[in-house]
Design a protein around this motif. Structure first.
Motif, PDB file in Angstrom:
ATOM      1  N   THR A  12       0.830  -1.210   0.000  1.00 55.82           N
ATOM      2  CA  THR A  12       0.000   0.000   0.000  1.00 55.82           C
ATOM      3  C   THR A  12       0.865   1.261   0.000  1.00 55.82           C
ATOM      4  OG1 THR A  12      -0.208  -0.127   2.421  1.00 55.82           O
ATOM      5  CG2 THR A  12      -1.998  -1.074   1.098  1.00 55.82           C
ATOM      6  N   SER A  13       1.994   1.221   0.700  1.00 54.36           N
ATOM      7  CA  SER A  13       2.872   2.399   0.729  1.00 54.36           C
ATOM      8  C   SER A  13       3.514   2.627  -0.635  1.00 54.36           C
ATOM      9  CB  SER A  13       3.948   2.252   1.807  1.00 54.36           C
ATOM     10  OG  SER A  13       4.866   1.213   1.503  1.00 54.36           O
ATOM     11  N   ARG A  14       3.865   1.543  -1.367  1.00 53.32           N
ATOM     12  CA  ARG A  14       4.431   1.725  -2.705  1.00 53.32           C
ATOM     13  C   ARG A  14       3.353   2.204  -3.672  1.00 53.32           C
ATOM     14  NH1 ARG A  14       8.986   2.553  -0.670  1.00 53.32           N
ATOM     15  NH2 ARG A  14       7.596   2.605   1.139  1.00 53.32           N
ATOM     16  N   ARG A  15       2.141   1.675  -3.544  1.00 54.71           N
ATOM     17  CA  ARG A  15       1.050   2.097  -4.429  1.00 54.71           C
ATOM     18  C   ARG A  15       0.754   3.587  -4.252  1.00 54.71           C
ATOM     19  NH1 ARG A  15      -4.552   1.851  -3.656  1.00 54.71           N
ATOM     20  NH2 ARG A  15      -4.397   0.494  -1.827  1.00 54.71           N
ATOM     21  N   ALA A  16       0.843   4.062  -3.016  1.00 59.74           N
ATOM     22  CA  ALA A  16       0.548   5.468  -2.742  1.00 59.74           C
ATOM     23  C   ALA A  16       1.584   6.413  -3.337  1.00 59.74           C
ATOM     24  CB  ALA A  16       0.459   5.686  -1.230  1.00 59.74           C
ATOM     25  N   LYS A  17       2.764   5.877  -3.669  1.00 59.47           N
ATOM     26  CA  LYS A  17       3.838   6.733  -4.181  1.00 59.47           C
ATOM     27  C   LYS A  17       3.764   6.975  -5.690  1.00 59.47           C
ATOM     28  CE  LYS A  17       7.605   6.254  -0.871  1.00 59.47           C
ATOM     29  NZ  LYS A  17       9.064   6.035  -0.753  1.00 59.47           N
ATOM     30  N   ILE A  18       2.984   6.179  -6.402  1.00 59.73           N
ATOM     31  CA  ILE A  18       2.938   6.266  -7.856  1.00 59.73           C
ATOM     32  C   ILE A  18       1.687   7.028  -8.282  1.00 59.73           C
ATOM     33  CG2 ILE A  18       2.923   4.981 -10.030  1.00 59.73           C
ATOM     34  CD1 ILE A  18       5.466   4.643  -8.425  1.00 59.73           C
ATOM     35  N   THR A  19       1.874   8.117  -9.000  1.00 58.79           N
ATOM     36  CA  THR A  19       0.730   8.871  -9.513  1.00 58.79           C
ATOM     37  C   THR A  19       0.270   8.271 -10.842  1.00 58.79           C
ATOM     38  OG1 THR A  19       2.086  10.427 -10.792  1.00 58.79           O
ATOM     39  CG2 THR A  19       1.676  10.963  -8.475  1.00 58.79           C
ATOM     40  N   PRO A  20      -0.988   8.509 -11.209  1.00 59.80           N
ATOM     41  CA  PRO A  20      -1.449   8.026 -12.519  1.00 59.80           C
ATOM     42  C   PRO A  20      -0.586   8.554 -13.661  1.00 59.80           C
ATOM     43  CG  PRO A  20      -3.309   8.719 -11.180  1.00 59.80           C
ATOM     44  CD  PRO A  20      -2.071   9.129 -10.434  1.00 59.80           C
ATOM     45  N   GLN A  21      -0.135   9.808 -13.552  1.00 59.07           N
ATOM     46  CA  GLN A  21       0.706  10.373 -14.596  1.00 59.07           C
ATOM     47  C   GLN A  21       2.012   9.592 -14.727  1.00 59.07           C
ATOM     48  OE1 GLN A  21      -0.812  11.988 -12.168  1.00 59.07           O
ATOM     49  NE2 GLN A  21      -1.736  13.914 -12.887  1.00 59.07           N
ATOM     50  N   GLN A  22       2.624   9.237 -13.585  1.00 62.40           N
ATOM     51  CA  GLN A  22       3.864   8.463 -13.622  1.00 62.40           C
ATOM     52  C   GLN A  22       3.638   7.086 -14.233  1.00 62.40           C
ATOM     53  OE1 GLN A  22       4.670   8.777  -9.380  1.00 62.40           O
ATOM     54  NE2 GLN A  22       6.461  10.074  -9.757  1.00 62.40           N
ATOM     55  N   ALA A  23       2.456   6.537 -14.032  1.00 58.16           N
ATOM     56  CA  ALA A  23       2.134   5.211 -14.568  1.00 58.16           C
ATOM     57  C   ALA A  23       1.626   5.273 -16.004  1.00 58.16           C
ATOM     58  CB  ALA A  23       1.093   4.527 -13.677  1.00 58.16           C
ATOM     59  N   GLY A  24       1.479   6.483 -16.545  1.00 60.25           N
ATOM     60  CA  GLY A  24       0.978   6.624 -17.911  1.00 60.25           C
ATOM     61  C   GLY A  24      -0.512   6.401 -18.035  1.00 60.25           C
ATOM     62  N   LEU A  25      -1.253   6.660 -16.939  1.00 61.56           N
ATOM     63  CA  LEU A  25      -2.701   6.447 -16.938  1.00 61.56           C
ATOM     64  C   LEU A  25      -3.434   7.786 -16.960  1.00 61.56           C
ATOM     65  CD1 LEU A  25      -2.926   3.677 -14.179  1.00 61.56           C
ATOM     66  CD2 LEU A  25      -3.016   3.356 -16.663  1.00 61.56           C
ATOM     67  N   PRO A  26      -4.608   7.840 -17.571  1.00 60.21           N
ATOM     68  CA  PRO A  26      -5.398   9.080 -17.549  1.00 60.21           C
ATOM     69  C   PRO A  26      -5.972   9.328 -16.157  1.00 60.21           C
ATOM     70  CG  PRO A  26      -6.645   7.309 -18.562  1.00 60.21           C
ATOM     71  CD  PRO A  26      -5.267   6.759 -18.340  1.00 60.21           C
ATOM     72  N   VAL A  27      -6.100  10.587 -15.784  1.00 60.09           N
ATOM     73  CA  VAL A  27      -6.704  10.952 -14.508  1.00 60.09           C
ATOM     74  C   VAL A  27      -8.189  11.175 -14.739  1.00 60.09           C
ATOM     75  CG1 VAL A  27      -6.692  12.581 -12.586  1.00 60.09           C
ATOM     76  CG2 VAL A  27      -4.544  12.001 -13.741  1.00 60.09           C
ATOM     77  N   VAL A  28      -9.000  10.311 -14.150  1.00 62.38           N
ATOM     78  CA  VAL A  28     -10.444  10.372 -14.342  1.00 62.38           C
ATOM     79  C   VAL A  28     -11.116  10.539 -12.980  1.00 62.38           C
ATOM     80  CG1 VAL A  28     -12.489   9.194 -15.215  1.00 62.38           C
ATOM     81  CG2 VAL A  28     -10.283   8.900 -16.385  1.00 62.38           C
ATOM     82  N   GLY A  29     -11.888  11.617 -12.828  1.00 66.10           N
ATOM     83  CA  GLY A  29     -12.629  11.819 -11.590  1.00 66.10           C
ATOM     84  C   GLY A  29     -11.741  12.246 -10.437  1.00 66.10           C
ATOM     85  N   GLN A  30     -12.403  12.544  -9.339  1.00 65.19           N
ATOM     86  CA  GLN A  30     -11.692  12.974  -8.129  1.00 65.19           C
ATOM     87  C   GLN A  30     -11.153  11.756  -7.391  1.00 65.19           C
ATOM     88  OE1 GLN A  30     -14.045  15.381  -5.533  1.00 65.19           O
ATOM     89  NE2 GLN A  30     -12.355  15.825  -4.133  1.00 65.19           N
ATOM     90  N   ARG A  31      -9.918  11.841  -6.917  1.00 72.69           N
ATOM     91  CA  ARG A  31      -9.257  10.714  -6.252  1.00 72.69           C
ATOM     92  C   ARG A  31      -9.224  10.996  -4.755  1.00 72.69           C
ATOM     93  NH1 ARG A  31      -6.902   7.990 -10.588  1.00 72.69           N
ATOM     94  NH2 ARG A  31      -5.705   6.623  -9.242  1.00 72.69           N
ATOM     95  N   ARG A  32      -9.717  10.041  -3.976  1.00 73.85           N
ATOM     96  CA  ARG A  32      -9.798  10.230  -2.528  1.00 73.85           C
ATOM     97  C   ARG A  32      -8.510   9.847  -1.815  1.00 73.85           C
ATOM     98  NH1 ARG A  32     -14.951   6.746  -1.067  1.00 73.85           N
ATOM     99  NH2 ARG A  32     -13.875   5.387  -2.555  1.00 73.85           N
ATOM    100  N   VAL A  33      -7.663   9.068  -2.474  1.00 76.26           N
ATOM    101  CA  VAL A  33      -6.420   8.619  -1.844  1.00 76.26           C
ATOM    102  C   VAL A  33      -5.256   8.920  -2.781  1.00 76.26           C
ATOM    103  CG1 VAL A  33      -7.505   6.806  -0.475  1.00 76.26           C
ATOM    104  CG2 VAL A  33      -6.698   6.296  -2.788  1.00 76.26           C
ATOM    105  N   PRO A  34      -4.057   9.112  -2.232  1.00 77.25           N
ATOM    106  CA  PRO A  34      -2.907   9.378  -3.106  1.00 77.25           C
ATOM    107  C   PRO A  34      -2.489   8.129  -3.870  1.00 77.25           C
ATOM    108  CG  PRO A  34      -2.188   9.136  -0.824  1.00 77.25           C
ATOM    109  CD  PRO A  34      -3.690   9.135  -0.803  1.00 77.25           C
ATOM    110  N   GLY A  35      -1.845   8.350  -4.988  1.00 81.10           N
ATOM    111  CA  GLY A  35      -1.300   7.231  -5.735  1.00 81.10           C
ATOM    112  C   GLY A  35      -2.325   6.514  -6.590  1.00 81.10           C
ATOM    113  N   LEU A  36      -2.000   5.274  -6.906  1.00 81.88           N
ATOM    114  CA  LEU A  36      -2.846   4.465  -7.785  1.00 81.88           C
ATOM    115  C   LEU A  36      -3.946   3.754  -7.003  1.00 81.88           C
ATOM    116  CD1 LEU A  36      -0.128   2.763 -10.029  1.00 81.88           C
ATOM    117  CD2 LEU A  36      -1.466   4.822 -10.537  1.00 81.88           C
TER     118      LEU A  36
END
Length: 293
Positions: A12-36
């Motif tokens: 969970t800590s590693r998942r929280a460190k990766i943003t959708p932009q860093q993963a090459g994913l589109p940002v859709v909607g409001q995100r309640r938690v950091p990361g993926l």
């Protein structure tokens, strides 16, 4: 050993460190938690969201290397983090218990005469430590460099982590204390994943967690690292500031131990300071020998 909590918190800590932009994913909607989101990691790793959710709950036992590799890629783990993930998986399926030769309980490691000769033949400061950050052996200049640790625990095996978090003098010795503290905890976290059955490590982490909020905060980040080479800055009470490059070597004949050699840029102020330190150490030894006569 049930390491489900450790696995869950690491993933969970590693998942929280990766943003959708860093993963090459589109940002859709409001995100309640950091990361993926879990589903995004599952998609990147090529597994179902149900399966990834099971893994993130801590069920790494029996997971194939190919799936672990896919997780490492999806979470963009560095080499240290990837190795840590595999160590957690080995612990979950019980294979880590026999992966490292074990020392007999209560047996204190001491350098073989030939190994001490090797250390003494190295001119710049050289030390040997274990993954619990015990300072086990040094050469002449290595002991002089770490004289403050030996002075504070006479007759005992000095421990870098206890010195770092329990002794205010560490903030003088380490010119960049925050970075040194981060590194120390990351080394301990890496070792804990590599050898999860080490009771001495569990006891040390428990002691540090109980007595130091600075340690607890860093430990909860689940950061790991491979501590191979770099530059460190110290302030020695006798010779002042030291800027030292270091190289760490894993000892094949003594699994779990690392020899670290520090060196200064030729003709630099630090090189001159090391010459002064060697002279001071020789004088101190001569004085000590005279006092015992």
């Amino acid at each position: 050993m049930d390491n489900r909590a450790e696995v869950r918190e690491f993933l969970t800590s590693r998942r929280a460190k990766i943003t959708p932009q860093q993963a090459g994913l589109p940002v859709v909607g409001q995100r309640r938690v950091p990361g993926l989101r879990r589903g995004e990691v599952a998609s990147l790793a090529g597994v179902s969201i149900e399966y990834y959710a099971k893994l993130e709950r801590g069920a790494l036992g029996g997971v194939s290397p190919s799936v672990l590799d896919a997780l490492a890629r999806a979470l963009q783990l560095d080499d240290a983090e990837r190795a840590h993930l595999f160590h957690l998986a080995h612990a979950a399926d019980g294979t880590s218990a026999g992966m490292r030769p074990r020392r007999r309980p209560g047996t204190q490691w001491t350098p073989r005469p030939a190994l001490q000769w090797v250390l003494d033949g190295i001119r710049p400061p050289a030390i040997i430590r274990n993954g619990r950050m015990d300072l086990l052996a040094t050469n002449h200049l290595g002991r002089a460099m770490h004289s403050s640790l030996y002075e504070r625990e006479p007759g005992k095996v000095p421990n870098f982590a206890r010195y770092m978090f329990f002794d205010d003098d560490a903030r003088r010795f380490y010119s960049d204390w925050d970075t040194a503290a981060d590194t120390c905890v990351a080394i301990l976290r890496t070792e804990a994943g590599r050898d999860p059955y080490d009771k001495d490590m569990h006891d040390l982490v428990g002691e540090l967690s109980t007595r130091s909020a600075d340690f607890r905060r860093r430990w909860s980040s689940h950061d790991v690292r491979l501590h191979g080479s770099g530059v460190k800055h110290f302030h020695h009470t006798v010779v002042g500031n030291l800027e030292l490059a270091y190289e760490g070597v894993e000892m094949v004949a003594d699994p779990g131990l690392t020899m670290t050699i520090y060196t200064a840029e030729p003709a630099s102020p630090t090189a001159h300071a090391l010459d002064l330190l060697a002279s001071w150490a020789s004088t101190a030894i001569t004085h000590e020998s005279t006092m015992t006569l």
